[in-house]
Scaffold this motif. Structure first.
Motif, PDB file in Angstrom:
ATOM      1  N   ARG A  45       0.833  -1.212   0.000  1.00  0.00           N
ATOM      2  CA  ARG A  45       0.000   0.000   0.000  1.00  0.00           C
ATOM      3  C   ARG A  45       0.865   1.259   0.000  1.00  0.00           C
ATOM      4  NH1 ARG A  45      -2.371   3.714  -1.096  1.00  0.00           N
ATOM      5  NH2 ARG A  45      -4.388   4.458  -0.359  1.00  0.00           N
ATOM      6  N   GLY A  46       2.006   1.192   0.668  1.00  0.00           N
ATOM      7  CA  GLY A  46       2.884   2.349   0.751  1.00  0.00           C
ATOM      8  C   GLY A  46       3.888   2.468  -0.385  1.00  0.00           C
ATOM      9  N   ALA A  47       3.925   1.491  -1.273  1.00  0.00           N
ATOM     10  CA  ALA A  47       4.912   1.489  -2.360  1.00  0.00           C
ATOM     11  C   ALA A  47       4.551   2.500  -3.450  1.00  0.00           C
ATOM     12  CB  ALA A  47       5.002   0.095  -2.985  1.00  0.00           C
ATOM     13  N   LYS A  48       5.584   3.032  -4.069  1.00  0.00           N
ATOM     14  CA  LYS A  48       5.376   3.922  -5.205  1.00  0.00           C
ATOM     15  C   LYS A  48       4.614   3.155  -6.287  1.00  0.00           C
ATOM     16  CE  LYS A  48       7.876   6.869  -8.397  1.00  0.00           C
ATOM     17  NZ  LYS A  48       9.194   7.322  -8.857  1.00  0.00           N
ATOM     18  N   ASN A  49       3.579   3.759  -6.798  1.00  0.00           N
ATOM     19  CA  ASN A  49       2.703   3.142  -7.808  1.00  0.00           C
ATOM     20  C   ASN A  49       1.946   1.927  -7.273  1.00  0.00           C
ATOM     21  OD1 ASN A  49       3.587   5.029  -9.741  1.00  0.00           O
ATOM     22  ND2 ASN A  49       5.315   3.729 -10.278  1.00  0.00           N
ATOM     23  N   GLY A  50       2.052   1.645  -5.970  1.00  0.00           N
ATOM     24  CA  GLY A  50       1.322   0.533  -5.385  1.00  0.00           C
ATOM     25  C   GLY A  50       1.761  -0.830  -5.867  1.00  0.00           C
ATOM     26  N   GLU A  51       3.026  -0.931  -6.279  1.00  0.00           N
ATOM     27  CA  GLU A  51       3.503  -2.217  -6.759  1.00  0.00           C
ATOM     28  C   GLU A  51       4.945  -2.458  -6.338  1.00  0.00           C
ATOM     29  OE1 GLU A  51       3.023  -1.750 -11.031  1.00  0.00           O
ATOM     30  OE2 GLU A  51       5.154  -1.337 -11.240  1.00  0.00           O
ATOM     31  N   LEU A  52       5.249  -3.715  -6.076  1.00  0.00           N
ATOM     32  CA  LEU A  52       6.609  -4.149  -5.749  1.00  0.00           C
ATOM     33  C   LEU A  52       6.834  -5.523  -6.352  1.00  0.00           C
ATOM     34  CD1 LEU A  52       6.755  -3.331  -1.914  1.00  0.00           C
ATOM     35  CD2 LEU A  52       7.944  -2.088  -3.734  1.00  0.00           C
ATOM     36  N   THR A  53       8.075  -5.831  -6.647  1.00  0.00           N
ATOM     37  CA  THR A  53       8.424  -7.207  -7.011  1.00  0.00           C
ATOM     38  C   THR A  53       8.616  -7.981  -5.715  1.00  0.00           C
ATOM     39  OG1 THR A  53      10.805  -6.796  -6.987  1.00  0.00           O
ATOM     40  CG2 THR A  53       9.638  -6.414  -9.100  1.00  0.00           C
ATOM     41  N   VAL A  54       8.696  -9.291  -5.819  1.00  0.00           N
ATOM     42  CA  VAL A  54       8.947 -10.113  -4.642  1.00  0.00           C
ATOM     43  C   VAL A  54      10.276  -9.708  -4.007  1.00  0.00           C
ATOM     44  CG1 VAL A  54       9.478 -12.466  -3.864  1.00  0.00           C
ATOM     45  CG2 VAL A  54       7.512 -12.064  -5.332  1.00  0.00           C
ATOM     46  N   GLY A  55      11.297  -9.465  -4.837  1.00  0.00           N
ATOM     47  CA  GLY A  55      12.603  -9.065  -4.321  1.00  0.00           C
ATOM     48  C   GLY A  55      12.555  -7.737  -3.582  1.00  0.00           C
ATOM     49  N   GLN A  56      11.839  -6.771  -4.140  1.00  0.00           N
ATOM     50  CA  GLN A  56      11.710  -5.469  -3.477  1.00  0.00           C
ATOM     51  C   GLN A  56      10.955  -5.603  -2.155  1.00  0.00           C
ATOM     52  OE1 GLN A  56       9.735  -3.601  -6.788  1.00  0.00           O
ATOM     53  NE2 GLN A  56      11.552  -2.378  -7.323  1.00  0.00           N
ATOM     54  N   LEU A  57       9.931  -6.434  -2.160  1.00  0.00           N
ATOM     55  CA  LEU A  57       9.161  -6.658  -0.947  1.00  0.00           C
ATOM     56  C   LEU A  57      10.018  -7.336   0.120  1.00  0.00           C
ATOM     57  CD1 LEU A  57       6.443  -6.365   0.436  1.00  0.00           C
ATOM     58  CD2 LEU A  57       5.706  -8.462  -0.690  1.00  0.00           C
TER      59      LEU A  57
END
Length: 131
Positions: A45-57
């Protein structure tokens, strides 16, 4: 050199932070989530553009990618997270919240914000004693 009052203040800060963590655990469990699942939803929810990869997460949560994959699998089964291929790079998969998760996060986040507002004066007072 730290004085006895400094140690008492540090202990009080830690107790308040742990109290908030306990509050969070209870609230998210009542909503049917584990604390780790909630952390995934908060990060998305807090990520830029509301998206993350598994690695970023995994990086954001300070855990291993394979652990994140398991959490995401369960959240996907619950209808809270979806995996999508990026338009610009079809090899890359990003994670998004579903509308159901967005609604759930709005409710949980209001509750958390209210609790933080409640304990804010005490935390500010304690932290100012560390100067």
């Amino acid at each position: 050199m730290l004085e006895d009052d400094d140690y008492r203040t540090l202990a009080a800060v830690r107790a308040e932070l742990r109290g908030f963590a306990h509050f969070t655990e209870e609230v998210v469990r009542a909503a049917g989530l584990t604390p780790q699942q909630h952390q995934v939803l908060v990060a998305l929810r807090g990520a830029k553009n509301g998206e993350l990869t598994v690695g970023q997460l995994a990086e954001a949560l300070l855990i291993q990618s394979h652990s994140v994959s398991g959490l995401v699998d369960r959240l996907q089964t619950m209808g809270l997270v979806e995996r999508m291929r990026r338009e610009t790079d079809r090899r890359s998969v990003v994670l998004h919240l579903t509308p159901r998760a967005t609604d759930l996060m709005a409710s949980l986040s209001r509750t958390h914000r209210d609790e933080l507002r409640r304990i804010r004066p005490l935390l500010i007072s304690l932290l100012s004693q560390l100067d």
